[in-house]
Write a protein that holds these residues in place. Structure first.
Motif, PDB file in Angstrom:
ATOM      1  N   ASN A  10       0.858  -1.467   0.342  1.00  0.00           N
ATOM      2  CA  ASN A  10       0.180   0.292   0.186  1.00  0.00           C
ATOM      3  C   ASN A  10       1.110   1.615   0.013  1.00  0.00           C
ATOM      4  N   GLU A  11       0.021   2.478   0.046  1.00  0.00           N
ATOM      5  CA  GLU A  11       0.764   3.462  -0.171  1.00  0.00           C
ATOM      6  C   GLU A  11       1.836   3.970   1.079  1.00  0.00           C
ATOM      7  N   SER A  12       1.767   3.269   2.165  1.00  0.00           N
ATOM      8  CA  SER A  12       2.808   3.041   3.158  1.00  0.00           C
ATOM      9  C   SER A  12       3.618   1.793   3.591  1.00  0.00           C
ATOM     10  N   GLY A  13       3.980   1.243   2.719  1.00  0.00           N
ATOM     11  CA  GLY A  13       4.648   0.859   2.602  1.00  0.00           C
ATOM     12  C   GLY A  13       4.018  -0.825   3.034  1.00  0.00           C
ATOM     13  N   ASP A  14       3.086  -0.743   3.988  1.00  0.00           N
ATOM     14  CA  ASP A  14       2.482  -2.175   4.285  1.00  0.00           C
ATOM     15  C   ASP A  14       2.448  -3.205   3.458  1.00  0.00           C
ATOM     16  N   ILE A  15       2.780  -4.898   3.028  1.00  0.00           N
ATOM     17  CA  ILE A  15       1.987  -5.752   2.274  1.00  0.00           C
ATOM     18  C   ILE A  15       0.564  -5.920   3.479  1.00  0.00           C
ATOM     19  N   ILE A  16      -0.368  -6.256   2.065  1.00  0.00           N
ATOM     20  CA  ILE A  16      -1.711  -6.049   2.210  1.00  0.00           C
ATOM     21  C   ILE A  16      -2.234  -7.112   1.443  1.00  0.00           C
ATOM     22  N   VAL A  17      -3.488  -8.143   1.911  1.00  0.00           N
ATOM     23  CA  VAL A  17      -4.083  -9.029   1.841  1.00  0.00           C
ATOM     24  C   VAL A  17      -5.861  -9.018   1.135  1.00  0.00           C
ATOM     25  N   SER A  18      -5.978  -8.878   0.397  1.00  0.00           N
ATOM     26  CA  SER A  18      -7.456  -9.372   0.163  1.00  0.00           C
ATOM     27  C   SER A  18      -7.590  -9.920   0.881  1.00  0.00           C
ATOM     28  N   ALA A  19      -9.273  -9.982   2.007  1.00  0.00           N
ATOM     29  CA  ALA A  19      -9.086 -11.066   2.657  1.00  0.00           C
ATOM     30  C   ALA A  19     -10.452 -11.655   2.913  1.00  0.00           C
ATOM     31  N   ARG A  20     -10.811 -11.389   1.233  1.00  0.00           N
ATOM     32  CA  ARG A  20     -11.766 -12.235   0.128  1.00  0.00           C
ATOM     33  C   ARG A  20     -10.595 -13.486  -0.646  1.00  0.00           C
ATOM     34  N   GLU A  21     -10.059 -13.182  -0.855  1.00  0.00           N
ATOM     35  CA  GLU A  21      -8.904 -13.824  -1.307  1.00  0.00           C
ATOM     36  C   GLU A  21      -8.030 -15.028  -0.711  1.00  0.00           C
ATOM     37  N   LEU A  22      -8.126 -14.323   0.490  1.00  0.00           N
ATOM     38  CA  LEU A  22      -7.581 -14.632   1.875  1.00  0.00           C
ATOM     39  C   LEU A  22      -9.104 -16.617   2.302  1.00  0.00           C
ATOM     40  N   HIS A  23     -10.066 -15.481   2.570  1.00  0.00           N
ATOM     41  CA  HIS A  23     -11.603 -16.239   2.920  1.00  0.00           C
ATOM     42  C   HIS A  23     -11.268 -17.587   1.890  1.00  0.00           C
ATOM     43  N   GLY A  24     -10.850 -17.233   0.404  1.00  0.00           N
ATOM     44  CA  GLY A  24     -11.288 -18.671  -0.632  1.00  0.00           C
ATOM     45  C   GLY A  24     -10.399 -19.777  -0.450  1.00  0.00           C
TER      46      GLY A  24
END
Length: 250
Positions: A10-24
């Protein structure tokens, strides 16, 4: 490393994940709209650990409906995976640990540092390019502390005094009374002008308005807002535009 769940920065430099994709990936039987609120109850905080993402999507019937996903940070993704107590959960947690190790490797840290430094450099170059013409004109103005005729200011723009006076009149800055220009009340006490009175050969007097350097800069700022630049800046802008055009067509 095989990508089990897509990650992004993201813009702050954090790694992010889609919760929906993880749920799947986790193959959770509970519907997402019920599962995610239950995960939040483990102490995760919105806008700190995750953010909600709402989108409009078309249904099979062609109707528009709200589609809500959540972007979760890597620590939250690891913890949620561990909470599932399933083989898929173990796989996801090991995967996120590997992603984290790779992200914190010396090579990746150096790469991000170089990227940030490059972005800062480009931003500084852009700021300097913006300020340089203005600085040049300011320097020119500040070199002369004396009063100045409107004729001289008009020359900065390639105008006649009549044309510049007419512009300032159109912009509601000054008005003409018996052949003499006066500032409207809202500008009259700013120190932009100074009037001098002269004795005429016929025994009468006449008044002439001069601009101070503060007034000259005020004219500069006013005209710049209208897209009118002095010749000094106009040349710089044209040169920059030519360079930009050439670079965009290389």
């Amino acid at each position: 490393m095989q990508e089990l769940v897509a990650t992004q920065q993201n813009e702050s430099g954090d790694i992010i994940v889609s919760a929906r994709e993880l749920h799947g990936f986790l193959e959770v039987k509970t519907k997402y709209k019920d599962w995610f609120p239950r995960m939040i109850e483990y102490g995760f905080v919105e806008n700190t650990d995750f953010i909600a993402i709402a989108q409009k999507r078309a249904t099979a019937q062609g109707n528009m409906t709200n589609f809500v996903d959540h972007h979760i940070k890597l620590p939250m993704a690891k913890e949620i995976s561990m909470l599932q107590r399933t083989e898929k959960g173990k796989q996801a947690r090991r995967y996120f640990l590997a992603v984290e190790d790779a992200w914190n490797s010396p090579e990746m840290i150096m790469s991000r540092a170089l990227e940030i430094a490059n972005q800062q450099q480009q931003q500084m170059i852009s700021q300097l390019a913006e300020l340089e013409p203005k600085a040049q004109y300011y320097d020119l103005v500040l070199q002369s502390p004396s009063l100045i005729k409107v004729t001289e200011i008009a020359k900065d723009y390639g105008f006649s005094a009549r044309h510049l006076n007419s512009l300032l009149n159109d912009y509601g800055i000054q008005y003409n009374l018996s052949g003499t220009w006066f500032l409207h009340q809202k500008y009259a006490d700013k120190g932009y002008t100074h009037s001098k009175t002269y004795a005429r050969p016929d025994g009468g007097t006449s008044s002439h308005t001069y601009w101070t350097q503060a007034g000259r800069l005020f004219i500069y700022e006013t005209l710049k807002e209208k897209g009118i630049y002095p010749l000094l800046e106009r040349q710089e802008i044209e040169q920059q535009s030519e360079v930009t055009y050439i670079e965009s067509n290389v």
